[in-house]
Design a protein around this motif. Sequence first.
Motif, short mmCIF file in Angstrom:
data_model
loop_
_atom_site.label_atom_id
_atom_site.label_comp_id
_atom_site.label_asym_id
_atom_site.label_seq_id
_atom_site.Cartn_x
_atom_site.Cartn_y
_atom_site.Cartn_z
N MET A 43 0.81 -1.21 0.00
CA MET A 43 0.00 0.00 0.00
C MET A 43 0.85 1.27 0.00
SD MET A 43 -3.02 -1.12 2.66
CE MET A 43 -4.18 0.17 2.21
N PHE A 44 2.06 1.21 0.54
CA PHE A 44 2.89 2.42 0.63
C PHE A 44 3.41 2.86 -0.74
CE2 PHE A 44 2.57 0.94 4.93
CZ PHE A 44 2.44 2.12 5.65
N PRO A 45 4.08 1.98 -1.51
CA PRO A 45 4.42 2.41 -2.87
C PRO A 45 3.18 2.68 -3.71
CG PRO A 45 4.93 0.09 -2.57
CD PRO A 45 4.62 0.64 -1.21
N GLY A 46 2.07 1.95 -3.43
CA GLY A 46 0.84 2.21 -4.14
C GLY A 46 0.32 3.61 -3.89
N LEU A 47 0.32 4.04 -2.64
CA LEU A 47 -0.12 5.40 -2.31
C LEU A 47 0.84 6.43 -2.88
CD1 LEU A 47 -2.30 6.97 -0.70
CD2 LEU A 47 -0.69 7.01 1.22
N ALA A 48 2.14 6.12 -2.85
CA ALA A 48 3.13 7.04 -3.41
C ALA A 48 2.89 7.25 -4.91
CB ALA A 48 4.54 6.50 -3.17
N LEU A 49 2.60 6.19 -5.63
CA LEU A 49 2.31 6.31 -7.06
C LEU A 49 0.99 7.03 -7.28
CD1 LEU A 49 3.38 2.74 -8.22
CD2 LEU A 49 4.56 4.88 -8.76
N PHE A 50 0.00 6.71 -6.48
CA PHE A 50 -1.33 7.31 -6.59
C PHE A 50 -1.25 8.83 -6.41
CE2 PHE A 50 -5.59 8.24 -4.64
CZ PHE A 50 -6.38 7.86 -5.71
N TYR A 51 -0.59 9.26 -5.35
CA TYR A 51 -0.44 10.69 -5.10
C TYR A 51 0.58 11.32 -6.05
CZ TYR A 51 -3.14 10.60 -0.72
OH TYR A 51 -4.14 10.51 0.21
N GLY A 52 1.65 10.60 -6.34
CA GLY A 52 2.69 11.15 -7.22
C GLY A 52 2.17 11.47 -8.60
N GLY A 53 1.26 10.66 -9.12
CA GLY A 53 0.68 10.92 -10.43
C GLY A 53 -0.27 12.10 -10.43
N MET A 54 -0.82 12.44 -9.26
CA MET A 54 -1.79 13.53 -9.18
C MET A 54 -1.15 14.91 -9.19
SD MET A 54 -4.69 12.37 -6.45
CE MET A 54 -5.76 10.97 -6.73
N VAL A 55 0.10 15.00 -8.77
CA VAL A 55 0.72 16.32 -8.64
C VAL A 55 1.50 16.66 -9.90
CG1 VAL A 55 0.88 15.99 -6.14
CG2 VAL A 55 2.84 15.40 -7.58
N GLY A 56 2.03 17.90 -9.96
CA GLY A 56 2.85 18.30 -11.09
C GLY A 56 4.18 17.58 -11.08
N THR A 57 4.85 17.57 -12.23
CA THR A 57 6.08 16.79 -12.36
C THR A 57 7.20 17.28 -11.45
OG1 THR A 57 6.73 18.19 -14.23
CG2 THR A 57 5.60 16.12 -14.73
N LYS A 58 7.19 18.56 -11.08
CA LYS A 58 8.29 19.06 -10.26
C LYS A 58 8.11 18.78 -8.76
CE LYS A 58 6.51 23.83 -10.04
NZ LYS A 58 6.78 25.22 -10.45
N ASN A 59 6.99 18.15 -8.40
CA ASN A 59 6.76 17.78 -7.00
C ASN A 59 6.49 16.28 -6.83
OD1 ASN A 59 6.91 20.44 -5.80
ND2 ASN A 59 4.97 20.87 -6.83
N THR A 60 6.69 15.51 -7.90
CA THR A 60 6.35 14.09 -7.88
C THR A 60 7.16 13.30 -6.86
OG1 THR A 60 5.74 14.16 -10.21
CG2 THR A 60 6.24 12.01 -9.29
N LEU A 61 8.47 13.43 -6.91
CA LEU A 61 9.34 12.65 -6.02
C LEU A 61 9.19 13.09 -4.57
CD1 LEU A 61 12.57 12.40 -8.20
CD2 LEU A 61 10.73 10.73 -7.94
N ASN A 62 9.00 14.37 -4.36
CA ASN A 62 8.79 14.85 -3.00
C ASN A 62 7.54 14.24 -2.39
OD1 ASN A 62 7.30 17.44 -1.39
ND2 ASN A 62 9.35 16.85 -0.71
N MET A 63 6.47 14.16 -3.19
CA MET A 63 5.24 13.55 -2.69
C MET A 63 5.47 12.09 -2.33
SD MET A 63 2.04 14.49 -2.23
CE MET A 63 2.21 13.70 -0.64
N MET A 64 6.21 11.39 -3.18
CA MET A 64 6.51 9.99 -2.91
C MET A 64 7.39 9.84 -1.67
SD MET A 64 7.17 8.54 -6.76
CE MET A 64 5.81 8.30 -7.91
N MET A 65 8.34 10.74 -1.52
CA MET A 65 9.22 10.71 -0.36
C MET A 65 8.46 10.98 0.94
SD MET A 65 12.50 10.02 -0.71
CE MET A 65 13.42 11.00 0.48
N MET A 66 7.47 11.84 0.88
CA MET A 66 6.66 12.11 2.08
C MET A 66 5.90 10.87 2.51
SD MET A 66 5.30 15.98 1.26
CE MET A 66 4.61 16.30 2.88
N VAL A 67 5.36 10.15 1.54
CA VAL A 67 4.63 8.92 1.85
C VAL A 67 5.56 7.87 2.45
CG1 VAL A 67 3.39 6.96 0.85
CG2 VAL A 67 2.83 9.29 0.13
#
Length: 416
Positions: free
Chosen positions: A19-43
Amino acid sequence: MPAADVAWMLAALALVIVMFPGLALFYGGMVGTKNTLNMMMMVMGALAVTSVIYVLYGHGFVVGDSIGGLGILGDPMDHLGFAGIYEDPGDGGLADPFWFAFYILFAGITIAIVASGAVGRMKFGAWLVFAALYVTFVYLPLGHWVFAADDEDLGTVGGWMRNDLGLHDYAGGTAVHMASGLGALALALVLGPRRESATRPHNVPLILLGSGLLWMGWFGFNGGTAGGANFLAQYVYLTTLLAACAGMLGFCLVEKIRNGKPTTLGAASGLVSGLVAITPSADAVEAIGALVVGFAGGAIVCWACTWKTKLGIDESLDAFAVHGMGGIVGSVCVILIGYAGSPAGIEGILFGGSWDIVWREFVGIGVTCAYAFGVTWIIAKVLDKTIGLRADEEDEYSGMDVAMHQETAYDARERV
């Protein structure tokens, strides 16, 4: 305990980790490209911080003997630092190391969802500090109230919601989903809106992949709560499957009525909404009821997603709608359409059941939402006034990926 039960529970734990990488991908795809990895890192960072907190003192706060017998806080000295859990009982069954690991994941996914309220504007170091405080002051008390059972054999007292109030919450509609949804809303309000935000998700296939991994993990989340390879696990597998499917239909139908066309993003969001809604009611409804729970969850969440725009709240990933409102829908469905022949044995008031459950569920919902929102808001305000939560204006414009992590998800020339 039979070996089959142990094998299933170990597999369920592995599914929940997905569920953790799943949520990271789910949220990461929703944001702009310049904040994708940060969103994944927060998860992913949320899980890392939670693991440390839980080992140091968290376990006792959740399932330890209630201090003073009040059902408010568990004893943090119970297995402090995970002491005393390493002896093999010799019966081949599940032992403390497994349960402690399983409980860590429940806590970790809760704070990971809260990350949605901080997209593109929160310092990563401040997020890790916030995560530690949220787990300590929001999740751990709520977890004790909802999950800790009285044990007459050991003479221990559990949480007040489960044992005194009689709240029915199969796998965390309150302590996990309502708490995270209201927490995300509170954090977003303290942070304020972004200076610049992506107008649409940057990668919808990534979102769909993430929602699929979440769905997979949810079978471990709900199925593992059954405690073994038993009838209850099979039962909640069915209701979890059906609710997710109906959630997609409910969300897409409202999209069709409101905007003229259903979307892939809506299907993914509806799927997760149905899963959230079935979490507190998975053992309390039958097949038709699971379809109703999922459909209602998807439809109401889709409607609730419009609130933030009207109110000017930058909670762009809709954790409040999906997890907060979705969890409430699932809990209300227990009241309305509970099936007497289910493992929970609760008969909903629409089928002639007792009205006694109504006030119990609504007290649980109200207290959870108020506590999670209020305490999260206080934590965020205090941190904002001390260490500061918000990233610099220049960092926000350049993007959190570069500013906080010195890396990008895509070629810099393609970033938006």
